[in-house]
Design an enzyme around this catalytic site. Structure first.
Site, PDB file in Angstrom:
ATOM      1  N   PRO A  10       0.858  -1.268  -0.030  1.00 34.39           N
ATOM      2  CA  PRO A  10      -0.033  -0.082  -0.074  1.00 34.39           C
ATOM      3  C   PRO A  10       0.883   1.213  -0.160  1.00 34.39           C
ATOM      4  O   PRO A  10       1.990   1.260   0.671  1.00 34.39           O
ATOM      5  CB  PRO A  10      -0.802  -0.106   1.182  1.00 34.39           C
ATOM      6  CG  PRO A  10      -0.370  -1.228   2.148  1.00 34.39           C
ATOM      7  CD  PRO A  10       0.722  -2.124   1.298  1.00 34.39           C
ATOM      8  N   ASN A  11       0.180   2.347  -0.662  1.00 38.12           N
ATOM      9  CA  ASN A  11       0.980   3.810  -0.983  1.00 38.12           C
ATOM     10  C   ASN A  11       2.101   3.718  -1.570  1.00 38.12           C
ATOM     11  O   ASN A  11       2.467   4.855  -1.848  1.00 38.12           O
ATOM     12  CB  ASN A  11       1.206   4.240   0.580  1.00 38.12           C
ATOM     13  CG  ASN A  11      -0.356   4.246   1.216  1.00 38.12           C
ATOM     14  OD1 ASN A  11      -1.181   4.866   0.657  1.00 38.12           O
ATOM     15  ND2 ASN A  11      -0.402   3.726   2.524  1.00 38.12           N
ATOM     16  N   ARG A  18       4.893  11.122  -2.157  1.00 38.50           N
ATOM     17  CA  ARG A  18       4.683  10.710  -0.780  1.00 38.50           C
ATOM     18  C   ARG A  18       5.878  10.982   0.098  1.00 38.50           C
ATOM     19  O   ARG A  18       7.001  10.191  -0.170  1.00 38.50           O
ATOM     20  CB  ARG A  18       4.399   9.155  -0.690  1.00 38.50           C
ATOM     21  CG  ARG A  18       4.232   8.715   0.360  1.00 38.50           C
ATOM     22  CD  ARG A  18       4.178   7.137   0.605  1.00 38.50           C
ATOM     23  NE  ARG A  18       3.882   6.648   1.895  1.00 38.50           N
ATOM     24  CZ  ARG A  18       4.008   5.409   2.384  1.00 38.50           C
ATOM     25  NH1 ARG A  18       4.620   4.664   1.366  1.00 38.50           N
ATOM     26  NH2 ARG A  18       3.874   5.076   3.425  1.00 38.50           N
ATOM     27  N   TYR A  23      11.035   8.953   1.609  1.00 40.84           N
ATOM     28  CA  TYR A  23      11.125   7.881   0.376  1.00 40.84           C
ATOM     29  C   TYR A  23      11.875   8.382  -0.869  1.00 40.84           C
ATOM     30  O   TYR A  23      11.933   7.651  -1.583  1.00 40.84           O
ATOM     31  CB  TYR A  23       9.539   7.491   0.167  1.00 40.84           C
ATOM     32  CG  TYR A  23       9.041   6.838   1.390  1.00 40.84           C
ATOM     33  CD1 TYR A  23       9.519   5.538   1.966  1.00 40.84           C
ATOM     34  CD2 TYR A  23       7.696   7.316   1.918  1.00 40.84           C
ATOM     35  CE1 TYR A  23       8.814   4.997   3.238  1.00 40.84           C
ATOM     36  CE2 TYR A  23       7.245   6.735   3.059  1.00 40.84           C
ATOM     37  CZ  TYR A  23       7.560   5.842   3.843  1.00 40.84           C
ATOM     38  OH  TYR A  23       7.203   5.167   4.724  1.00 40.84           O
ATOM     39  N   ASN A  74       8.160  -5.367  -1.013  1.00 37.26           N
ATOM     40  CA  ASN A  74       8.151  -4.268  -0.009  1.00 37.26           C
ATOM     41  C   ASN A  74       6.513  -4.337   0.371  1.00 37.26           C
ATOM     42  O   ASN A  74       5.745  -3.669  -0.505  1.00 37.26           O
ATOM     43  CB  ASN A  74       8.636  -2.901  -0.780  1.00 37.26           C
ATOM     44  CG  ASN A  74       8.571  -1.835   0.172  1.00 37.26           C
ATOM     45  OD1 ASN A  74       7.907  -1.758   1.377  1.00 37.26           O
ATOM     46  ND2 ASN A  74       8.989  -0.694  -0.155  1.00 37.26           N
ATOM     47  N   ALA A  77       3.143  -0.824   4.811  1.00 35.17           N
ATOM     48  CA  ALA A  77       2.727  -0.666   6.231  1.00 35.17           C
ATOM     49  C   ALA A  77       2.212  -2.228   6.658  1.00 35.17           C
ATOM     50  O   ALA A  77       2.384  -2.707   7.938  1.00 35.17           O
ATOM     51  CB  ALA A  77       1.709   0.099   6.551  1.00 35.17           C
ATOM     52  N   GLU A  98      12.720  -9.134   1.457  1.00 35.75           N
ATOM     53  CA  GLU A  98      12.199  -8.208   1.984  1.00 35.75           C
ATOM     54  C   GLU A  98      12.833  -6.710   1.762  1.00 35.75           C
ATOM     55  O   GLU A  98      13.873  -6.779   1.956  1.00 35.75           O
ATOM     56  CB  GLU A  98      11.712  -8.292   3.411  1.00 35.75           C
ATOM     57  CG  GLU A  98      11.051  -7.231   4.165  1.00 35.75           C
ATOM     58  CD  GLU A  98      11.109  -7.346   5.671  1.00 35.75           C
ATOM     59  OE1 GLU A  98      11.350  -8.427   6.203  1.00 35.75           O
ATOM     60  OE2 GLU A  98      10.634  -6.478   6.373  1.00 35.75           O
ATOM     61  N   HIS A 100      12.746  -2.403   2.064  1.00 39.72           N
ATOM     62  CA  HIS A 100      12.078  -1.130   2.507  1.00 39.72           C
ATOM     63  C   HIS A 100      13.103  -0.202   2.015  1.00 39.72           C
ATOM     64  O   HIS A 100      14.417   0.068   1.998  1.00 39.72           O
ATOM     65  CB  HIS A 100      12.122  -1.110   3.874  1.00 39.72           C
ATOM     66  CG  HIS A 100      11.323  -2.036   4.603  1.00 39.72           C
ATOM     67  ND1 HIS A 100       9.733  -2.216   4.238  1.00 39.72           N
ATOM     68  CD2 HIS A 100      11.642  -3.493   5.117  1.00 39.72           C
ATOM     69  CE1 HIS A 100       9.339  -3.232   5.049  1.00 39.72           C
ATOM     70  NE2 HIS A 100      10.290  -3.962   5.296  1.00 39.72           N
ATOM     71  N   LEU A 101      12.452   1.018   1.398  1.00 39.90           N
ATOM     72  CA  LEU A 101      13.125   2.283   0.851  1.00 39.90           C
ATOM     73  C   LEU A 101      13.955   2.676   2.090  1.00 39.90           C
ATOM     74  O   LEU A 101      14.968   3.059   2.222  1.00 39.90           O
ATOM     75  CB  LEU A 101      12.420   2.981   0.288  1.00 39.90           C
ATOM     76  CG  LEU A 101      11.748   2.415  -1.027  1.00 39.90           C
ATOM     77  CD1 LEU A 101      10.345   3.211  -1.289  1.00 39.90           C
ATOM     78  CD2 LEU A 101      12.619   2.839  -2.067  1.00 39.90           C
ATOM     79  N   SER A 102      13.013   2.931   3.081  1.00 41.72           N
ATOM     80  CA  SER A 102      13.791   3.733   4.445  1.00 41.72           C
ATOM     81  C   SER A 102      14.131   2.537   5.158  1.00 41.72           C
ATOM     82  O   SER A 102      13.937   1.328   5.142  1.00 41.72           O
ATOM     83  CB  SER A 102      12.479   4.549   5.055  1.00 41.72           C
ATOM     84  OG  SER A 102      11.444   3.693   5.396  1.00 41.72           O
ATOM     85  N   ARG A 107      13.248   4.511  12.433  1.00 44.35           N
ATOM     86  CA  ARG A 107      12.132   5.334  12.419  1.00 44.35           C
ATOM     87  C   ARG A 107      11.234   5.001  13.768  1.00 44.35           C
ATOM     88  O   ARG A 107      11.997   4.545  14.792  1.00 44.35           O
ATOM     89  CB  ARG A 107      11.352   4.816  11.321  1.00 44.35           C
ATOM     90  CG  ARG A 107      12.261   5.346   9.915  1.00 44.35           C
ATOM     91  CD  ARG A 107      11.482   5.114   8.710  1.00 44.35           C
ATOM     92  NE  ARG A 107      10.270   5.894   8.651  1.00 44.35           N
ATOM     93  CZ  ARG A 107       9.100   6.049   7.857  1.00 44.35           C
ATOM     94  NH1 ARG A 107       9.254   4.955   6.996  1.00 44.35           N
ATOM     95  NH2 ARG A 107       8.327   6.699   7.473  1.00 44.35           N
ATOM     96  N   ARG A 111       7.327   0.496  13.583  1.00 48.60           N
ATOM     97  CA  ARG A 111       8.135   0.006  12.352  1.00 48.60           C
ATOM     98  C   ARG A 111       9.210  -0.850  12.753  1.00 48.60           C
ATOM     99  O   ARG A 111       9.567  -1.409  11.594  1.00 48.60           O
ATOM    100  CB  ARG A 111       8.388   1.364  11.511  1.00 48.60           C
ATOM    101  CG  ARG A 111       7.451   2.172  10.881  1.00 48.60           C
ATOM    102  CD  ARG A 111       8.108   3.116   9.970  1.00 48.60           C
ATOM    103  NE  ARG A 111       7.069   4.436   9.794  1.00 48.60           N
ATOM    104  CZ  ARG A 111       5.959   4.564   9.039  1.00 48.60           C
ATOM    105  NH1 ARG A 111       5.515   3.566   8.292  1.00 48.60           N
ATOM    106  NH2 ARG A 111       5.414   5.460   9.252  1.00 48.60           N
TER     107      ARG A 111
HETATM  108  C1  DQA Z   1       8.477   1.218   3.827  1.00 46.47           C
HETATM  109  C2  DQA Z   1       8.544   1.089   5.294  1.00 46.47           C
HETATM  110  C3  DQA Z   1       7.099   0.986   6.018  1.00 46.47           C
HETATM  111  O1  DQA Z   1       6.999   1.271   7.443  1.00 46.47           O
HETATM  112  C4  DQA Z   1       5.969   2.049   5.608  1.00 46.47           C
HETATM  113  O2  DQA Z   1       4.745   1.766   5.886  1.00 46.47           O
HETATM  114  C5  DQA Z   1       5.928   2.247   4.041  1.00 46.47           C
HETATM  115  C6  DQA Z   1       7.385   1.786   3.069  1.00 46.47           C
HETATM  116  C7  DQA Z   1       9.371   1.411   3.158  1.00 46.47           C
HETATM  117  O3  DQA Z   1       9.629   1.145   1.914  1.00 46.47           O
HETATM  118  O4  DQA Z   1      10.365   2.137   3.704  1.00 46.47           O
HETATM  119  O5  DQA Z   1       4.774   2.224   3.302  1.00 46.47           O
HETATM  120  O6  DQA Z   1       8.016  -0.108   3.529  1.00 46.47           O
END
Ligand code: DQA
Length: 147
Positions: A10-11, A18, A23, A74, A77, A98, A100-102, A107, A111
């Site tokens: 999502p997102n 965003r 990100y 990825n 959330a 797995e 994640h960009l961040s 954080r 998370r």
């Molecule tokens: C994320 C990190 C997650 O905590 C967050 O909810 C995202 C993006 C990342 O790519 O850093 O939607 O997966």
């Protein structure tokens, strides 16, 4: 040809606009293109998908279990909430990376827990869009070491 599913939760369709301070400004379409470029050079067929819906992601994980040699995911959330995605990944018999960009560990506390990490072969986080190509590089190695 080996197939890798790259699943985005999502997102992530909003990347570019965003929270760019978290990100970055690279869009998901640009990330997809760099994955496709890497795939073309290394003989990997790329299925690059994004959904805001948990059930859709689970359906794709199950498809990937039948039709691919690996999953790069990825989960957004859902990483921190979804036992269903964790169970789907655990049920398929292909390597899972797995991503994640961040750096989720730098954080908010909520998370720091990932349900997905327990069932992942490896985890890449905090390296921005480059993490996707790094994940594919790992697959190129994982896939060929499976001979
Ligand atoms: C994320 C990190 C997650 O905590 C967050 O909810 C995202 C993006 C990342 O790519 O850093 O939607 O997966």
């Amino acid at each position: 040809m080996k197939t890798v599913y790259i699943l985005n939760g999502p997102n992530l369709n909003l990347l570019g606009t965003r929270e760019p301070e978290v990100y970055g400004k690279t869009t998901l379409a640009e990330i997809e293109q760099s994955c496709r470029d890497f795939g073309a050079k290394h003989g990997l067929e790329i299925q690059f998908l994004q959904s805001n819906h948990e059930g859709q992601l689970i359906d794709w994980i199950q498809d990937a279990g039948k039709k691919s040699q690996g999953i790069l995911i990825n989960p957004g959330a859902y990483t921190h909430t979804s036992i269903a995605i964790r169970d789907a990944l655990s049920a398929v018999h292909v390597p899972v990376i797995e991503i994640h960009l961040s750096n989720i560990h730098r954080r908010e506390q909520f998370r720091h827990r990932s349900y997905v990490s327990q069932v992942a072969t490896g985890v890449i986080c905090g390296l921005g869009p480059a993490g996707y190509v790094l994940g594919l590089q790992a697959f190129a190695g994982l896939v060929s070491s499976e001979r």
